[in-house]
Design a protein around this motif. Structure first.
Motif, PDB file in Angstrom:
ATOM      1  N   GLU A  88       0.858  -1.250  -0.139  1.00  0.00           N
ATOM      2  CA  GLU A  88      -0.207  -0.085   0.050  1.00  0.00           C
ATOM      3  C   GLU A  88       0.667   1.219   0.012  1.00  0.00           C
ATOM      4  O   GLU A  88       0.515   2.386  -0.598  1.00  0.00           O
ATOM      5  N   MET A  89       1.922   1.286   0.973  1.00  0.00           N
ATOM      6  CA  MET A  89       2.838   2.505   0.753  1.00  0.00           C
ATOM      7  C   MET A  89       3.634   2.635  -0.524  1.00  0.00           C
ATOM      8  O   MET A  89       3.802   3.799  -1.092  1.00  0.00           O
ATOM      9  N   ILE A  90       3.695   1.484  -1.230  1.00  0.00           N
ATOM     10  CA  ILE A  90       4.654   1.496  -2.537  1.00  0.00           C
ATOM     11  C   ILE A  90       3.475   2.063  -3.692  1.00  0.00           C
ATOM     12  O   ILE A  90       3.655   3.003  -4.294  1.00  0.00           O
ATOM     13  N   LYS A  91       2.271   1.849  -3.379  1.00  0.00           N
ATOM     14  CA  LYS A  91       0.986   2.143  -4.269  1.00  0.00           C
ATOM     15  C   LYS A  91       0.681   3.597  -4.070  1.00  0.00           C
ATOM     16  O   LYS A  91       0.575   4.216  -5.187  1.00  0.00           O
ATOM     17  N   SER A  92       1.006   4.151  -2.922  1.00  0.00           N
ATOM     18  CA  SER A  92       0.934   5.460  -2.531  1.00  0.00           C
ATOM     19  C   SER A  92       1.809   6.302  -3.071  1.00  0.00           C
ATOM     20  O   SER A  92       1.969   7.567  -2.987  1.00  0.00           O
TER      21      SER A  92
END
Length: 169
Positions: free
Chosen positions: A11-15
């Motif tokens: 999720e952090m990579i996606k954001s």
């Protein structure tokens, strides 16, 4: 717990506006190739580095095999190839070959990706040709760097120690 951590990292990579990956192949005790992948991404205005995944290659270890592994992972986790800006590998022909290496296959997904040869591997190759006196002094340094970079936790702890000492690392 590991599923939750993986979900958080993804999720952090996606954001993140962009991310980069570093991979190295290791062979386990059963002689199975295990590409280990780390990701660097922007989170809260800092660059974070976390272990992303490790998955076995049970047969061959060609660039196409590694690319299939990545494509499956990116598809399953809904990661955007367009946000990938860098790939760092060990420099083996299957990884960096300009015509059919893994880095070239990634560039087919995103032509703007930069590919690099891991500096630790370059140091290891250089250390093999150093004069004996210099090699004796450099060997412990290489071991320390490999220990720190060998695990995301050790990297974070080293970063924290450097912050506490107001040292640039």
């Amino acid at each position: 717990m590991s599923v939750d951590i993986k979900r958080q990292v993804i999720e952090m990579i996606k954001s993140s506006p962009m991310f980069a990956i570093q991979l190295d192949e290791s062979t386990d005790v059963a002689s199975v190739s295990q590409p280990m992948v780390f990701a660097r991404y922007v989170h809260r205005e800092t660059i974070e580095e976390e272990f992303l995944f490790c998955s076995p290659l049970t047969e061959t270890t060609t660039a196409a095999d590694v690319m299939n592994l990545f494509s499956d992972f990116f598809s399953k986790e809904h990661l955007n190839w367009g946000k990938l800006i860098g790939v760092c590998t060990d420099g083996a022909p299957a990884m960096l070959d300009c015509r059919a290496g893994f880095a070239q296959l990634v560039k087919e997904k995103n032509p703007l990706v930069l590919s690099t040869h891991c500096f630790i591997h370059r140091q290891a190759l250089t250390a093999k040709t150093l004069p004996k006196g210099l090699q004796e002094h450099l060997s412990p340094v290489i071991k320390v760097v490999n220990f720190i970079n060998g695990c995301a936790l050790q990297t974070r702890l080293f970063h924290k120690i450097c912050e506490d000492m107001d040292a640039v690392h």
